[in-house]
Write a protein that holds these residues in place. Structure first.
Motif, short mmCIF file in Angstrom:
data_model
loop_
_atom_site.label_atom_id
_atom_site.label_comp_id
_atom_site.label_asym_id
_atom_site.label_seq_id
_atom_site.Cartn_x
_atom_site.Cartn_y
_atom_site.Cartn_z
N LEU A 214 -29.58 12.72 80.38
CA LEU A 214 -29.64 14.07 80.94
C LEU A 214 -30.52 14.10 82.19
CD1 LEU A 214 -29.00 17.11 80.82
CD2 LEU A 214 -30.98 17.37 79.34
N LEU A 215 -31.65 13.40 82.13
CA LEU A 215 -32.52 13.35 83.31
C LEU A 215 -31.81 12.70 84.49
CD1 LEU A 215 -35.87 12.32 81.58
CD2 LEU A 215 -35.23 14.58 82.46
N LYS A 216 -31.04 11.66 84.22
CA LYS A 216 -30.27 10.99 85.27
C LYS A 216 -29.24 11.94 85.86
CE LYS A 216 -26.87 7.32 85.64
NZ LYS A 216 -25.72 8.17 85.50
N VAL B 145 -30.90 14.54 88.15
CA VAL B 145 -31.27 13.97 89.45
C VAL B 145 -30.05 13.92 90.36
CG1 VAL B 145 -32.00 11.84 90.61
CG2 VAL B 145 -33.27 12.68 88.63
N GLU B 146 -28.91 13.55 89.80
CA GLU B 146 -27.68 13.44 90.60
C GLU B 146 -27.23 14.77 91.17
OE1 GLU B 146 -24.73 11.46 88.23
OE2 GLU B 146 -25.87 9.60 88.17
N VAL B 147 -27.55 15.87 90.49
CA VAL B 147 -27.14 17.20 90.99
C VAL B 147 -28.31 17.96 91.60
CG1 VAL B 147 -25.11 17.37 89.51
CG2 VAL B 147 -27.29 18.30 88.71
N ASP B 148 -29.42 17.26 91.83
CA ASP B 148 -30.60 17.80 92.51
C ASP B 148 -31.26 18.95 91.74
OD1 ASP B 148 -32.47 17.65 94.56
OD2 ASP B 148 -31.46 19.20 95.73
N VAL B 149 -31.34 18.81 90.43
CA VAL B 149 -32.08 19.76 89.60
C VAL B 149 -33.38 19.08 89.19
CG1 VAL B 149 -32.12 21.02 87.40
CG2 VAL B 149 -30.01 20.94 88.76
#
Length: 120
Positions: free
Chosen positions: A34-36, A39-43
């Motif tokens: 979920l953390l990854k 990061v990919e969607v800039d949250v």
């Protein structure tokens, strides 16, 4: 017909409560995947507790809407969840993520709950 619609409404609402509730819990102790994804969607990771709280509030509102004879509580919660997951879908689209994933399933559940709530 009304009994069938009422049964469908209750079933979809309970499914939405469980799914969104479990998802909300995951935002308080996020797994690495979920953390990854965030990061990919800039949250930012610091946003996750607030986002989890919003999800939990939606699930709780649906639950209260079932048990309290004030139907507008459940309707308001369903509207809130629809808005939340439309926003999540927009965030993913803006980040270039065009895949069908979790937020779309949750959006579908929230929309189905809202529609069944409005027609019941």
């Amino acid at each position: 017909m009304a009994l069938t619609l009422s049964t469908a409404h209750m079933g979809v609402t309970i499914l939405t409560i469980v799914a969104v509730g479990i998802s909300a819990v995951g935002f308080f102790r996020p797994p690495e995947v979920l953390l990854k994804d965030m990061v990919e969607v800039d949250v930012k990771e610091s946003w996750l507790p607030m986002l989890g709280t919003l999800k939990a509030a939606g699930a709780l509102g649906l639950l209260i809407g079932i048990g309290v004879p004030i139907p507008s509580i459940g309707t308001a919660a369903a509207v809130g969840l629809v808005v939340y997951f439309v926003g999540a879908s927009i965030v993913h689209l803006r980040a270039g993520d065009y895949s069908v994933s979790g937020q779309h399933v949750f959006l579908l559940l929230a929309v189905a709950t809202l529609v069944l709530d409005l027609v019941s």
